[in-house]
Every structure is written in C-alpha cells, then in structure tokens.
Design a protein around this motif. Sequence first.
Motif, PDB file in Angstrom:
ATOM      1  N   ALA A  20       0.830  -1.203  -0.074  1.00 52.26           N
ATOM      2  CA  ALA A  20      -0.107  -0.047   0.054  1.00 52.26           C
ATOM      3  C   ALA A  20       0.892   1.134   0.047  1.00 52.26           C
ATOM      4  O   ALA A  20       1.728   1.468  -0.815  1.00 52.26           O
ATOM      5  N   TYR A  21       0.457   2.103   0.782  1.00 52.36           N
ATOM      6  CA  TYR A  21       1.192   3.525   0.983  1.00 52.36           C
ATOM      7  C   TYR A  21       2.598   3.391   1.302  1.00 52.36           C
ATOM      8  O   TYR A  21       3.459   4.438   1.055  1.00 52.36           O
ATOM      9  N   LEU A  22       2.932   2.374   1.810  1.00 54.35           N
ATOM     10  CA  LEU A  22       4.449   2.147   2.370  1.00 54.35           C
ATOM     11  C   LEU A  22       5.226   2.237   1.126  1.00 54.35           C
ATOM     12  O   LEU A  22       6.245   2.834   1.017  1.00 54.35           O
ATOM     13  N   SER A  23       4.727   1.318   0.185  1.00 55.19           N
ATOM     14  CA  SER A  23       5.292   1.264  -1.272  1.00 55.19           C
ATOM     15  C   SER A  23       5.331   2.729  -1.956  1.00 55.19           C
ATOM     16  O   SER A  23       6.335   3.008  -2.619  1.00 55.19           O
ATOM     17  N   SER A  24       4.062   3.187  -1.983  1.00 51.84           N
ATOM     18  CA  SER A  24       3.886   4.378  -2.517  1.00 51.84           C
ATOM     19  C   SER A  24       5.000   5.366  -2.047  1.00 51.84           C
ATOM     20  O   SER A  24       5.530   6.215  -3.014  1.00 51.84           O
ATOM     21  N   ASN A  25       5.016   5.640  -0.878  1.00 49.71           N
ATOM     22  CA  ASN A  25       6.074   6.282  -0.300  1.00 49.71           C
ATOM     23  C   ASN A  25       7.620   6.140  -0.429  1.00 49.71           C
ATOM     24  O   ASN A  25       8.444   6.871  -0.995  1.00 49.71           O
ATOM     25  N   ALA A  26       7.845   4.841  -0.409  1.00 48.92           N
ATOM     26  CA  ALA A  26       9.233   4.316  -0.586  1.00 48.92           C
ATOM     27  C   ALA A  26       9.548   4.586  -2.045  1.00 48.92           C
ATOM     28  O   ALA A  26      10.663   5.094  -2.260  1.00 48.92           O
ATOM     29  N   LEU A  27       8.691   4.437  -3.110  1.00 47.04           N
ATOM     30  CA  LEU A  27       8.813   4.795  -4.558  1.00 47.04           C
ATOM     31  C   LEU A  27       9.281   6.386  -4.781  1.00 47.04           C
ATOM     32  O   LEU A  27      10.001   6.520  -5.438  1.00 47.04           O
ATOM     33  N   ALA A  28       8.240   7.174  -4.052  1.00 43.68           N
ATOM     34  CA  ALA A  28       8.562   8.460  -4.426  1.00 43.68           C
ATOM     35  C   ALA A  28       9.619   8.951  -3.555  1.00 43.68           C
ATOM     36  O   ALA A  28      10.000   9.836  -4.197  1.00 43.68           O
ATOM     37  N   THR A  29      10.020   8.477  -2.797  1.00 41.99           N
ATOM     38  CA  THR A  29      11.163   8.856  -1.877  1.00 41.99           C
ATOM     39  C   THR A  29      12.655   8.454  -1.913  1.00 41.99           C
ATOM     40  O   THR A  29      13.597   8.908  -1.699  1.00 41.99           O
ATOM     41  N   GLY A  30      12.470   7.018  -2.258  1.00 45.57           N
ATOM     42  CA  GLY A  30      13.690   6.260  -2.259  1.00 45.57           C
ATOM     43  C   GLY A  30      14.206   5.906  -1.003  1.00 45.57           C
ATOM     44  O   GLY A  30      15.156   5.161  -0.713  1.00 45.57           O
ATOM     45  N   ARG A  31      13.223   6.056   0.277  1.00 41.35           N
ATOM     46  CA  ARG A  31      13.676   5.769   1.494  1.00 41.35           C
ATOM     47  C   ARG A  31      12.709   4.551   1.937  1.00 41.35           C
ATOM     48  O   ARG A  31      11.436   4.440   1.585  1.00 41.35           O
ATOM     49  N   ASP A  32      13.275   3.823   2.715  1.00 43.84           N
ATOM     50  CA  ASP A  32      12.576   2.691   3.531  1.00 43.84           C
ATOM     51  C   ASP A  32      11.712   3.271   4.709  1.00 43.84           C
ATOM     52  O   ASP A  32      12.329   4.068   5.346  1.00 43.84           O
ATOM     53  N   PRO A  33      10.603   2.610   4.829  1.00 49.81           N
ATOM     54  CA  PRO A  33       9.718   3.018   6.159  1.00 49.81           C
ATOM     55  C   PRO A  33      10.620   2.367   7.479  1.00 49.81           C
ATOM     56  O   PRO A  33      11.303   1.467   7.211  1.00 49.81           O
ATOM     57  N   ILE A  81       4.688  14.400  -5.490  1.00 49.88           N
ATOM     58  CA  ILE A  81       5.676  14.718  -6.526  1.00 49.88           C
ATOM     59  C   ILE A  81       4.800  15.460  -7.682  1.00 49.88           C
ATOM     60  O   ILE A  81       3.751  15.127  -7.898  1.00 49.88           O
ATOM     61  N   TRP A 120       1.655  10.234  -4.459  1.00 48.83           N
ATOM     62  CA  TRP A 120       1.544   8.873  -4.816  1.00 48.83           C
ATOM     63  C   TRP A 120       0.805   7.813  -4.273  1.00 48.83           C
ATOM     64  O   TRP A 120       0.656   6.619  -4.998  1.00 48.83           O
ATOM     65  N   TYR A 121       0.542   8.019  -3.146  1.00 45.37           N
ATOM     66  CA  TYR A 121      -0.562   6.935  -2.355  1.00 45.37           C
ATOM     67  C   TYR A 121      -1.757   7.105  -2.802  1.00 45.37           C
ATOM     68  O   TYR A 121      -2.368   6.140  -3.253  1.00 45.37           O
ATOM     69  N   PHE A 159      -3.751   3.993  -5.525  1.00 49.27           N
ATOM     70  CA  PHE A 159      -5.084   3.383  -5.126  1.00 49.27           C
ATOM     71  C   PHE A 159      -6.184   4.008  -6.408  1.00 49.27           C
ATOM     72  O   PHE A 159      -7.455   3.570  -6.022  1.00 49.27           O
ATOM     73  N   LEU A 164      11.963  -2.862   1.866  1.00 53.11           N
ATOM     74  CA  LEU A 164      10.934  -2.686   0.953  1.00 53.11           C
ATOM     75  C   LEU A 164      11.634  -1.866  -0.393  1.00 53.11           C
ATOM     76  O   LEU A 164      11.207  -2.337  -1.490  1.00 53.11           O
ATOM     77  N   THR A 165      12.477  -1.081  -0.314  1.00 52.85           N
ATOM     78  CA  THR A 165      13.192  -0.529  -1.443  1.00 52.85           C
ATOM     79  C   THR A 165      13.799  -1.559  -2.242  1.00 52.85           C
ATOM     80  O   THR A 165      14.039  -1.783  -3.394  1.00 52.85           O
ATOM     81  N   LEU A 186      11.418  -3.813  -4.105  1.00 54.17           N
ATOM     82  CA  LEU A 186      10.731  -2.802  -4.962  1.00 54.17           C
ATOM     83  C   LEU A 186      11.758  -3.036  -6.344  1.00 54.17           C
ATOM     84  O   LEU A 186      11.437  -2.985  -7.465  1.00 54.17           O
TER      85      LEU A 186
END
Lengths: 401, 401
Positions: free
Chosen positions: A208-221, B52, B57-58, B62, B318-319, B322
């Motif tokens: 879910a949004y954990l991936s959205s944010n990781a893809l957007a920022t390049g950072r891991d939760p 962005i 991106w969240y 969805f 997670l990164t 991905l």
Amino acid sequence: MSALPLSGVRVIDLTRILSGPFCSMILGDLGAEVVKIEAPGGDHVRGQGHKIDGLSWYFAGFNRNKQSLELDLRKPEGVAVLERLLARADILTENFRPGVLAKMGLTEARLNEINPDLIVVSVNGYGSTGPYADRPAFDFIAQAMSGYMATNGTPDTGPLRTAPPITDLVAGLYAALGAVAALRGRENGGPAQRVEASMMMSMMSMMAYLSSNALATGRDPVPTGNDHPIASPYGLFRASDGDIAVAPSTEVIVQRFMKEIGLSHLLDEPRFVNNAMRVQNRAELNALINAAVAGGTQAEWIARLNKAGVPSGRVQSLTEALADPQVAAQEMVLDVPHPGHGTVKMTGFPIKFSQTPLRVRHTVPDLGEHGREVLRAAGYDEAEIDALIANGIMGAGDPAG
Amino acid sequence: MSALPLSGVRVIDLTRILSGPFCSMILGDLGAEVVKIEAPGGDHVRGQGHKIDGLSWYFAGFNRNKQSLELDLRKPEGVAVLERLLARADILTENFRPGVLAKMGLTEARLNEINPDLIVVSVNGYGSTGPYADRPAFDFIAQAMSGYMATNGTPDTGPLRTAPPITDLVAGLYAALGAVAALRGRENGGPAQRVEASMMMSMMSMMAYLSSNALATGRDPVPTGNDHPIASPYGLFRASDGDIAVAPSTEVIVQRFMKEIGLSHLLDEPRFVNNAMRVQNRAELNALINAAVAGGTQAEWIARLNKAGVPSGRVQSLTEALADPQVAAQEMVLDVPHPGHGTVKMTGFPIKFSQTPLRVRHTVPDLGEHGREVLRAAGYDEAEIDALIANGIMGAGDPAG
C-alpha cells in the motif's frame, strides 16, 4: 434459495497444502463444484494441526465445499482419468512449482486440445517467469523477500515474520478473484485463459502506501510497532482494567477524542496544537491521555468513544476474538456437524451475499470419498471404476481403508 | 488484444480513503469502467502521503483505472445525478458506515426502484448487523479486535500492529471478489444482490490454522516472532555477509538442507533425530547451522539451497524488494507517465492473465476531470451540465480550479 454465484461451475483441483486449497475452497464456497484430486495418501495437511476424532481441523478449515478423489497421477492411467475430468471442467486449479504440470504431460497445448474452454489457475511462489520462477516457495520466505517482514516489528525486534501464513492466503485470494474474473470474461465472449498469482507479488501489492512513499522518496519506512508513524494521538492507552486501542483518523476525530476524555484544552497548547507537534511530543501527550483514561474501564471507554465517532476497541486474543459477540452475529465461527468426527468448528464466510448467503454444502471430504461419484458423473461405468481401484490408480474411498 | 475480464461493466464508486478505493481499483484493473464520485474537495487521500509535482503517489496507487466526478451529494440535485448514473450501472461500491447510504435517500427499496439489476457492494468495519455495526472503523482497531495483533510480535513485544493497513486491503480484496462473483451470478440468471465485506471479519478469515487450532484446543497461540512454533530448523541464519531465511517444509527438505550445509550427520543424533527433538533443542541446532553457513555468502547459499529444493531467501527492505529482479520480471513496479505530474511509480497487478494482461488504461484522474464526459454519456446535454457546475452541484474538473 437462488443459485449461488458460481452454481454450475466445475473445478478440478490439484492443489495441496495451503495457498491453492484456500483458492479452491473460496470457489467452492461461492458455489462451484470442486473435485479435489489427492495423491495416494492424501494432502499432507490431513495429518497436520490439532485433530479431533481423527480429523485435522486445519484440513477441515481449508477443504470444506470440496469432493475428494484419490488418484495416482504418476501413472498414465491416472493422468487419463484426469484428462477425462478436465474435458468437462471450467477451471483447473493447481499450485505446483511452474513446469510440473507440463512434466505430467499437461502442457498448455495438450490442455487446449483436451478442453479449449478450460481456465487454468496457478498459485505459486514467485510467478512462472523471471529469475526466481523455479524456486520452491514458502510463506516465511515470501514474507522476507517481499519487503513485508522489514516493515513488521519495532526498531528493537528488527524484521519480524507475522504468524498467519499471510502470503499463502493473499495469493490464494487473488487467484480465486482471477479465476472468477476469467470465467466472467469467457462467458462474455472473452478467451479461456491462464491465470496466475504468486505469493511474493501478491504480498507486494499489500504494501500500500508504504510502497507509494518508498517509490516516491527512495527511502525505506522505519518499523514503528504500535505507534503510527505520522499520527498522534494513536495507539494503546491504559484504562482502569486494560488497554484501549484508539485511532482518530482526522483532526475532527482527534478533537472529539480529546473532548470525550476531558482534555480538549490541550489542543490549544503550542506543543499539541497540530498533528506534527503532537507527533513530536507524543510521549508527553500519551502520558496525559493515560492519566485521563485511567478513570474508566475498557468497556466504558470503548462504548463512549465509538458512540462519539472515535474508532476504538481492544486487543483481543484469538480465542477472545473467536468468542466475540460481533463475530457470532456475523456467523464467522461455524459449527459443522461432520459424520464420524463430531461437530467441527471453522471460520465462516467473510463475503456476505444478501440473497444467496454462502453455506457449507459439502463437509470436509474423507480421502477419496467421492471417487466413484465423480467418475460416474464423467461417464465411467462401474466395471471401469472397479478396475481403476483394483489396479491402484484411484482410491476406493473407504473411510476404513 | 481481447476484451478484459470485466469489459463493459459499469461501476459507480462512492468509496474513499483506502478499503473501498482498493476494491474499486481492482474492478477497474480487471476492465470495468469505474466512475469515482468525490465529495467537493475530493478524497482526503489526495492530500496524503508523499507528493511529486503536486500528485500524491499514495492516491495514485489506489485510484488508477478510474474516472473522477466531483459531486455534492449533500444536495438533492447531486443525489439526482447519482441516481441517473446508477440507473445505467452494474455495480455500486461504497464504504460508508452502515446506514449512511440510506440516510442519503438511497435505501434498499429506492436503489431497487432506480435499477433492479444493480449490485451494491459495501466495505465496512464490522459488518452491517450485530452489536458493533455502527462503530466507526479503522485498520488499527480491526487488527486489534480480530485477534491478529495478539499473534503478531514476540513474547517481549506483546501484541503488535503490523505496518501495512492489512485489514483495509483484505476487506477490499474480498469485496472485489464478491462483486465479480455476484455479477457472474446475475449474468447467469441469479439475483442482483448486496455484497458486503468487513475489515474485522475479513482479517479473521486470514487467521488460518491459528484459528483452527485455537477452536480445536480452546488455547491461544503464543507469539513466536521469527521462530516457527512447530518446526525446526526454520528461520534466519547467519551467512558471511548477511542473514538467510530458510524454511524446510517437510522432513525430506530438512534432510536436503542439512546435506547442503554439510550437517547430515546431525540428524542421526538423538537430540536432532526428528522435528520434535529439534524444536526442543532448537538453540543448539541453530548454533551449529550458523557455524556451518558462516562459510558462504548469502547469494551463494540462497542459490544453492533453492536449487536443492530448500525454500530460501533473504529479508529485503521494501526498497530492495521494489528493486528486485524478479519484481521487475513480473512488472510489479509500473512507470506510468502522467501528464503534468511526470512519471508516477506504482505497484503493478498481482493477477496475471495470459491473454488479456491488465494495464493502466486510465491514469489517476484529477479531481472531477471526467465530470462532463460521464454526464454526457448518461444523456445530459451541455446546458444541463453547465447549470450543475454553475450551481455548485458538480465540479468543473478544471485542473487549475
């Protein structure tokens, strides 16, 4: 009673253990006629988990609404029986490793020859293409590889497996959805096609949004345990006789929560004036909330907060949840009388249909119990069936055998 | 390219936030035409998560494969538009609290009057009947109430929330399956009916054998973190450059594992002779395994063990997941060019269809972007549409507005 959503649909089911049987059980629950084909000796899960009167309740919980045929697919005569069943089926479900079906002789071309309308549904670990396609699958590994484990836990625990076999179940659920969608497509002029869901990819879709944010920022939760990373107040607080879980989702709900517990005034203070400040001063705020809720019981707070629109509840153990009055009202624990094995308890149906409520039409089958019946329906005569049994191709379905 | 499984299916979507939008996105992914009706100002999630070029991106993750209509349902003229859209729809999706739809005037009777073939799909917290039916829902609370949290974690952590909003997603997935099954039933002579899935009950259905065993024994499972409660060897072991996750599922696989790491002889010793003894002497065995695998790298062991049929992998962040080559091969991270917002990355489709692969047919809609188009298709003329916009009933869909 109207026909169930999948009435008239025939499923031949080669799955075993967990992910695949969950998929085929869902199809059976929805009304399909599912014939579970078991290798000689039966699905290993028959021997796993706690047994009562000789029946594994784990097996029972994943194999209701199926019939059982014990068939030796290592023998060509067994494969011939399977082919005859597939000729009149709508769906084939399987959770072998990619390639195993073809090695059995059931290549894509051969299946198309036997039945061009057949929908083949596969559940596997990683998908049937790509560098890991041949790897054996297991829930723990899919949890680890998908990035899920790295987000579960706390900074102290590090990456943490979750107890339910979540990747098996999510993959099985996606596969069932894919099967029904493909069927609907075929019945509306679309192709009969192959459908696949894998444990790793299914679990990735749940990030879910954990991936959205990781893809957007390049950072891991960062794993945050029971604290919501970006919301405060949120979490467990201490009422007089136990914790309450509170999750105000918007600023308005935060205001209602604080009002109910008599702390509205805190929201005017600079340190708690908005969510960002409250996240920063979470420890202080939590201490004040704990002091306030200590004056009431769990049940009192939960009733009062929910009434005010503040999502609230308590951490229930699994046996408490299974005995919860809402769970009873939703019929999520079924008592299924099972001849010879007493009354079996199992989880109910999470999808509620207003006109055609799902039900247990077939109790959990004994190994090979429906062999004769299934073969007769496919056009075999008694002599042919007797010969198959005598030659060790199929089981006699004798409960004592 | 053949038609997608749900081609020609019209969905009117009143859902917002997470569980419902996941359900309607799945229907859109499968080929349905989904019109997302958003309250003035839009779904709150448009403002959440990392943005962005102005796009969350969240929200994007969805709400692909949907069109957007901004409509004020607090006004009777807005409800009138909705009714006209429902008259020609197959499915209505909603995730209000039970009763809200009826308060809007859309009682069961009224919906039946508007469109007797309409399938109404609801996602909610606890189900629409029972003592908790009116409670507001939130993932954290459903995790707590379902018994899930009590099984997640270790004896040290106590009950632990998991990071992904798992109860929202599982409920959304069940609701999507229910929607497609009900549609298939209706198209085969069954009733158009109401379908419902709740977060708490959906999560309870994922407790699998934990529930089977709890029901059979009356005892709660103990949280065991990364140790499998009843299997050894199992878990994380230390290779020279990082941990490997290993999960041998049967005695045969245990033998292969021990052979690969050069410890076959240990299985002859009384302390490790069978699974029960190995569980009892887990710490000793793990120490010996750690010593053995320290001689190779993660990548070496993972390749070697999987080749020998032993499920093995590593804990990926997670990164890392991905960016995993298998994830790339399975197209589970999509690059979606989005005019005005650059290229948006999002999770791909976990269900793979051989003939009609799913794809992003509609990028994430701007708020109200398709208002005119949707109303025109429903028979509104330009003057009517202009009046609705001028009167503040619907949004103009102007990206700048």
